[in-house]
Design a protein around this motif. Structure first.
Motif, mmCIF file in Angstrom:
data_model
loop_
_atom_site.group_PDB
_atom_site.id
_atom_site.type_symbol
_atom_site.label_atom_id
_atom_site.label_comp_id
_atom_site.label_asym_id
_atom_site.label_seq_id
_atom_site.Cartn_x
_atom_site.Cartn_y
_atom_site.Cartn_z
ATOM 1 N N ARG A 84 -29.284 -7.136 32.691
ATOM 2 C CA ARG A 84 -29.252 -7.131 31.233
ATOM 3 C C ARG A 84 -28.810 -5.745 30.781
ATOM 4 N NH1 ARG A 84 -34.716 -9.652 31.887
ATOM 5 N NH2 ARG A 84 -34.425 -11.909 31.684
ATOM 6 N N ALA A 85 -28.079 -5.693 29.678
ATOM 7 C CA ALA A 85 -27.591 -4.394 29.218
ATOM 8 C C ALA A 85 -27.289 -4.434 27.731
ATOM 9 C CB ALA A 85 -26.349 -3.979 30.003
ATOM 10 N N ALA A 86 -27.352 -3.260 27.121
ATOM 11 C CA ALA A 86 -26.930 -3.098 25.735
ATOM 12 C C ALA A 86 -25.494 -2.609 25.656
ATOM 13 C CB ALA A 86 -27.859 -2.114 25.019
ATOM 14 N N HIS A 87 -25.089 -1.802 26.634
ATOM 15 C CA HIS A 87 -23.751 -1.197 26.620
ATOM 16 C C HIS A 87 -23.163 -1.235 28.035
ATOM 17 C CE1 HIS A 87 -25.412 0.553 22.907
ATOM 18 N NE2 HIS A 87 -26.360 1.090 23.648
ATOM 19 N N ALA A 88 -21.839 -1.396 28.115
ATOM 20 C CA ALA A 88 -21.136 -1.367 29.406
ATOM 21 C C ALA A 88 -19.849 -0.579 29.240
ATOM 22 C CB ALA A 88 -20.843 -2.778 29.890
ATOM 23 N N LEU A 89 -19.439 0.065 30.311
ATOM 24 C CA LEU A 89 -18.206 0.869 30.309
ATOM 25 C C LEU A 89 -17.245 0.325 31.339
ATOM 26 C CD1 LEU A 89 -16.516 3.404 29.522
ATOM 27 C CD2 LEU A 89 -17.756 4.620 31.365
ATOM 28 N N ILE A 90 -16.001 0.074 30.917
ATOM 29 C CA ILE A 90 -14.911 -0.278 31.825
ATOM 30 C C ILE A 90 -13.951 0.910 31.843
ATOM 31 C CG2 ILE A 90 -12.923 -1.786 32.187
ATOM 32 C CD1 ILE A 90 -14.529 -4.049 30.998
ATOM 33 N N GLY A 91 -13.887 1.554 32.983
ATOM 34 C CA GLY A 91 -13.062 2.755 33.093
ATOM 35 C C GLY A 91 -13.927 3.975 33.363
ATOM 36 N N LEU A 92 -13.310 5.155 33.242
ATOM 37 C CA LEU A 92 -14.002 6.407 33.502
ATOM 38 C C LEU A 92 -14.679 6.926 32.240
ATOM 39 C CD1 LEU A 92 -11.244 8.163 35.651
ATOM 40 C CD2 LEU A 92 -13.241 6.873 36.465
ATOM 41 N N VAL A 93 -15.672 7.794 32.450
ATOM 42 C CA VAL A 93 -16.281 8.460 31.308
ATOM 43 C C VAL A 93 -15.189 9.272 30.601
ATOM 44 C CG1 VAL A 93 -17.973 10.197 30.592
ATOM 45 C CG2 VAL A 93 -18.520 8.590 32.445
ATOM 46 N N PRO A 94 -15.028 9.077 29.299
ATOM 47 C CA PRO A 94 -13.925 9.768 28.613
ATOM 48 C C PRO A 94 -14.145 11.282 28.580
ATOM 49 C CG PRO A 94 -15.374 8.711 27.017
ATOM 50 C CD PRO A 94 -15.831 8.255 28.380
ATOM 51 N N GLY A 95 -13.034 12.012 28.522
ATOM 52 C CA GLY A 95 -13.140 13.468 28.424
ATOM 53 C C GLY A 95 -13.852 13.889 27.155
#
Length: 434
Positions: free
Chosen positions: A361-372
């Motif tokens: 379960r999650a509130a937020h997900a990231l596709i890709g790298l952590v942005p600069g």
């Protein structure tokens, strides 16, 4: 070879015991000084003929009512989903070690991470911090005002558009989202099914008429931050929990070509970028409701999006230590994922685990790298929502939605039995027995 005479000896002993029992005089209540008791069958009996007739009339009407709407809706809403999925306690497999202890899991995250805000799920082992991904955060509430509601028809076959040669397939696969959403969606089939359950509860389980259940069609939501600019993205957003609203937040130069939704409910997406297409599969159209072992076999259209167990799951570790319950849960997830992956690979041409963010379960997900530098948060307020079509879709503030949901249930009940709700549970009629 000699014949064993022990069965005959035993039979003869039984016969002697029975002969002795029959020759013994019976002991009566008078012998013991006990006053004779009236038979419970001598009491006046209640006649429920009228009530039972009303019950079956209601059930017959509701079956016809639900059947009518199932025919009118293409494709059919095959099965109601009520609340959130509940983990089953599976029966131990015959392959499991018999001597291993069976204990309940110690925590709710034993089948994957549970990441409430401000944690962000990603390909990283540890959750990321929301502040490192985005700024000007305006999380949704139950009263956020959306833009236009744009329904789309769900696929009538279990096929998805094939990715183009230059598109990269990326996945988010969860059981539930952990943010609220100001949206509700219900099918006629769900209402009819719930009403039949309520009738049974009142007429058979003797529950009060005002304690009946409700189908709410409530949504949860998930933020999906996208920073991958390596190729046009083919996004596959999957849930096993029910109605999920996916909110997309794109970094500059991100290109989303297509969004495919796979859900147990009626999924939706907000902040869909211009030029992107969307389609969806409703799991219940192709797969029966889950029960232990039902999803183990590879077959056409096994589209329930099982997550693949990983080494960091507590359940995986305890199963290896001999916990039978968790061995069976892990087996169920493993085989379910293998069957899902067989369909997925055939449908999309890539493995379901090729690029997947898959917390429980999650509130937020990231596709890709952590942005600069953090990217702007895209509120869903005032933004159009693309949602899988069903019979009733309700947006607006929470109070107005609750009133509409209640009206839906009452209208269906009246259409079945009229305004006399008390007819569901009339007083018992008594008749005298001469």
């Amino acid at each position: 070879m000699t014949r064993d005479s022990r069965p005959n000896d035993f039979s003869e002993r039984l016969q002697r015991i029975e002969d002795a029992r029959q020759s013994r005089p019976a002991v009566t209540a008078d012998d013991l000084g006990i006053a004779p008791q009236p038979s419970p069958y001598d009491r006046p009996q209640e006649d429920h003929t009228i009530r039972n007739g009303l019950i079956w009339m209601v059930i017959a009407v509701m079956v016809a009512f639900g059947g009518y709407h199932a025919v009118m809706a293409l494709p059919d809403d095959l099965k109601a989903f009520v609340g959130q999925p509940v983990e089953e306690t599976e029966i131990a497999s015959t392959d499991a070690p018999e001597a291993a202890p069976v204990t309940e899991p110690e925590d709710a995250s034993h089948l994957g991470d549970i990441l409430p805000s401000p944690n962000v799920a990603s390909l990283e082992t540890d959750p990321l911090a929301l502040v490192d991904i985005t700024f000007n955060v305006a999380l949704p509430t139950a009263d956020t005002v959306l833009g236009d509601i744009i329904p789309f028809d769900r696929n009538i076959s279990c096929r998805l558009r094939r990715p183009m040669g230059d598109e990269r397939v990326v996945n988010v696969r969860i059981e539930d989202g952990l943010l609220p959403a100001p949206l509700q969606a219900i099918s006629h089939a769900q209402l009819a099914d719930q009403l039949l359950q309520n009738v049974r509860a009142v007429t058979q389980d003797r529950r009060p008429a005002d304690s009946d259940g409700r189908v709410t069609g409530a949504f949860d939501s998930v933020d999906v931050f996208v920073t991958d600019t390596s190729a046009p993205l083919y996004m596959v957003l999957q849930d096993m929990g029910g109605n999920t609203l996916w909110n997309l937040h794109l970094a500059p130069e991100v290109r989303v070509a297509h969004v495919a939704l796979i859900s147990e409910g009626f999924p939706a997406v907000v902040n869909l970028p211009d030029g992107a297409t969307v389609e969806g599969l409703h799991v219940g159209d192709f797969v029966e409701p889950h029960r232990f072992g039902a999803d183990d076999s590879v077959r056409d259209c096994m589209i329930r999006p099982w997550r693949k167990p990983t080494a960091d799951w507590t359940a995986q570790q305890k199963a290896a230590e001999g916990n039978v319950l968790l061995q069976n849960q892990i087996t169920s997830y493993t085989k379910g994922h293998a069957a899902f992956n067989a369909w997925y690979t055939q449908a999309l041409g890539v493995d379901a685990s090729a690029y997947v963010v898959a917390p429980r379960r999650a509130a937020h997900a990231l596709i890709g790298l952590v942005p600069g530098a953090p990217i702007p948060y895209q509120s869903m307020a005032g933004r159009d929502v693309h949602i899988m079509r069903t019979d009733t879709i309700i947006a607006g503030d929470s109070a107005a939605r609750a009133a509409q949901i209640e009206a839906l249930h009452q209208d269906m009940l009246r259409s079945a039995i009229g305004d006399e709700f008390a007819a569901l549970d009339p007083p018992a009629m008594e008749r005298s027995v001469p």
